[in-house]
Each structure stands twice: as C-alpha cells, then as structure tokens.
Write an enzyme that holds these catalytic residues in place. Structure first.
Site, PDB file in Angstrom:
ATOM      1  N   ARG A  50       0.838  -1.195   0.000  1.00  0.00           N
ATOM      2  CA  ARG A  50       0.000   0.000   0.000  1.00  0.00           C
ATOM      3  C   ARG A  50       0.876   1.249   0.000  1.00  0.00           C
ATOM      4  O   ARG A  50       1.704   1.425   0.899  1.00  0.00           O
ATOM      5  CB  ARG A  50      -0.907   0.008   1.228  1.00  0.00           C
ATOM      6  CG  ARG A  50      -1.860  -1.168   1.292  1.00  0.00           C
ATOM      7  CD  ARG A  50      -2.524  -1.228   2.649  1.00  0.00           C
ATOM      8  NE  ARG A  50      -3.377  -2.405   2.775  1.00  0.00           N
ATOM      9  CZ  ARG A  50      -3.908  -2.820   3.914  1.00  0.00           C
ATOM     10  NH1 ARG A  50      -3.653  -2.155   5.034  1.00  0.00           N
ATOM     11  NH2 ARG A  50      -4.668  -3.893   3.946  1.00  0.00           N
ATOM     12  N   ASP A  52       1.441   5.477   0.071  1.00  0.00           N
ATOM     13  CA  ASP A  52       0.835   6.643   0.715  1.00  0.00           C
ATOM     14  C   ASP A  52       0.449   7.700  -0.313  1.00  0.00           C
ATOM     15  O   ASP A  52       0.812   7.622  -1.490  1.00  0.00           O
ATOM     16  CB  ASP A  52       1.832   7.268   1.701  1.00  0.00           C
ATOM     17  CG  ASP A  52       2.180   6.345   2.846  1.00  0.00           C
ATOM     18  OD1 ASP A  52       1.344   5.496   3.196  1.00  0.00           O
ATOM     19  OD2 ASP A  52       3.295   6.485   3.388  1.00  0.00           O
ATOM     20  N   ARG A 197      10.265   6.935   4.146  1.00  0.00           N
ATOM     21  CA  ARG A 197      10.307   8.393   4.285  1.00  0.00           C
ATOM     22  C   ARG A 197      10.966   8.814   5.596  1.00  0.00           C
ATOM     23  O   ARG A 197      11.668   9.834   5.661  1.00  0.00           O
ATOM     24  CB  ARG A 197       8.897   8.961   4.173  1.00  0.00           C
ATOM     25  CG  ARG A 197       8.310   8.827   2.774  1.00  0.00           C
ATOM     26  CD  ARG A 197       6.839   9.194   2.731  1.00  0.00           C
ATOM     27  NE  ARG A 197       6.631  10.556   3.181  1.00  0.00           N
ATOM     28  CZ  ARG A 197       5.431  11.064   3.480  1.00  0.00           C
ATOM     29  NH1 ARG A 197       4.353  10.294   3.415  1.00  0.00           N
ATOM     30  NH2 ARG A 197       5.314  12.327   3.854  1.00  0.00           N
TER      31      ARG A 197
END
Length: 267
Positions: A50, A52, A197
C-alpha cells in the site's frame, strides 16, 4: 474462479494513496472502477504494497478473482481504456489459486529520487524530493550500513502503522549521485508505514552534516520514533514493486524503470 495478477504503474500525485477510501480518490478506487466497467461486474483487488498519498509506483502488483474469461492482453488494454492517464496496467498473468500479491512476495523495493539544488524543482515538481544544502554521499552510505540486516525498525514507524511486527530485514540500501539528483534504493523483506520516508529524513540529516552517521545507530537501538528525523516528503518516493519466486514467471520490471536515474549511469 480464475485468479488474475496485474502489474500497475502510476503517478501518485493526484491520489490519497493506494487503499480505498470514502470519496474514491485513491488508486485502488480508480483501478477497481475501471475493472468493473471492463468486466461488467465488481472486482476486489489485493495489492503487494500500500502506497501513501503522493507516492508513485513502477510495478505495483495486485490480484483478483473472477469468473470472467479474458485473455491477458485484453485485461491490459480493456482496463486501461477506463483508467486515467496517470495510471496504467503494464502486464497481466493468470496465476494459481495459492498466489497472493502480498503474502507470497519475497521482498519489496523502493527508490527515492532527490534533487540537490539551490533552486527548487519545476519540471520535476511532484516527482522528486528537494534539498538545497549539499549532501555528503559517504556519510549517508556509512549511516545506511547500520540498517542492513534484521532489526526492530520502531524508530522509523508511523503511529498509524498496522503491521503486526516492527521487525523487518533490510537487505540492501544503495545511494548514488546522478548529476544533480540522488538515487536512494531500499530493498527489504517488507516495510512499515512511512518507514522509507522516515529513513530518508535521517539519511538527509546525516548527509547535510546535522547529524553524524553514528547517530543513526543510536536511533535504531532506541526504537523511539521521537528521536528520529521528521518524515521526509512523499514526492520523490517510488514503489519499485515486489519480487517473487522466479518460478512464478511474473515480470519484475516495466518500461518506467528506464525513466528513473539508473544506478549504472550514476556515481
């Protein structure tokens, strides 16, 4: 019932991530709507990873079950007919019932593209991260080396993460400079929510001299998200895709791979 696997590329700038949400502004919502129009019935998809909001994908893999009979090329062309221009099915394979896009993946890869320039990006807006201070590649590589192996990555996990365990195996991190751009490549068994990130925020802090490479060792060992750097921008992050047992015969690349800066062309 036939299980079908698709490879998908998309630019994530206009979407609220992969996973379906009320309002339909996600990649999954667009893909399932296109599949429904082509197949003339609703189909539910499961993806390998998944992404973002704002994150792109080169070879996202998904699967679904259907009684609709189509040849693989028809699934590609027919679904693309109903998709927006920034999402496209790249390939289709019919797979065994036991195949699962997420659970049978041997690993996943991400690439972060970062522009180092005193001036903000224009053409690359939404497609690359940006720093205006010079980066020290050797310092970032030394810091990245401590992340290799099996670790508890709680320090780089978002509060919204739903993973059962924070323990993951980082197999490889490579950092190359390509002219004004940096390419960061991450290869792991799996990733936590915002993990790449958050790692990028720490590596950039080291590269800019705000922290030492040894600091990352301390952050990793502390397992405390509050001690790590802020989450870095999503714009330059690309989900390269999962990889599977070679016997499955699923493509591990798409033409979009050649669009990114290539490691063999960098230093």
């Amino acid at each position: 019932m036939q299980r079908v696997a698709l490879g998908l590329s998309y630019r994530g700038s206009a979407y609220q991530g992969w996973q379906s949400q009320p309002g339909g502004a996600t990649v999954q919502d667009r893909v399932e709507a296109a599949l429904a129009k082509f197949a003339d019935l609703e189909l539910r998809t499961i993806c390998a990873g998944r992404t973002d909001t704002g994150v792109h994908a080169l070879n996202q893999v998904l699967h679904f079950d259907t009684r609709v009979e189509r040849d693989p090329s028809s699934w590609v062309r027919g679904t693309n007919r109903y998709l927006p221009r920034d999402i496209a099915v790249q390939w289709c394979r019919k797979v065994e019932d036991g195949f699962h896009a997420r659970y049978v993946a041997r690993g996943r890869r991400y690439v972060y593209v970062l522009l180092e320039s005193p001036v903000r990006p224009a053409l690359e807006t939404g497609l690359a991260g940006w720093v205006f201070r010079p980066l020290d590649g050797d310092a970032m590589r030394n810091a990245a080396a401590v992340l290799i192996g099996e670790h508890d990555f709680s320090a780089f996990r978002s509060a919204e993460c739903q993973a059962a365990s924070p323990v993951k195996t980082m197999r490889r991190i490579e950092i190359h400079r390509c002219g004004a751009y940096w390419r960061f490549e991450f290869d792991a068994s799996a990733f936590l929510h915002h993990m790449v990130r958050n790692l990028m925020g720490c590596l950039v802090a080291v590269g800019q001299g705000a922290r030492t490479p040894q600091w990352l060792t301390e952050v990793l060992a502390a397992r405390d998200r509050r001690l790590a750097a802020p989450t870095f921008a999503a714009q330059g992050l690309y989900f390269v895709g999962p990889y599977y047992d070679a016997a499955l015969g699923l493509p591990e690349s798409t033409p979009a791979f050649d669009w990114l800066p290539r490691p063999d062309e960098c230093r």
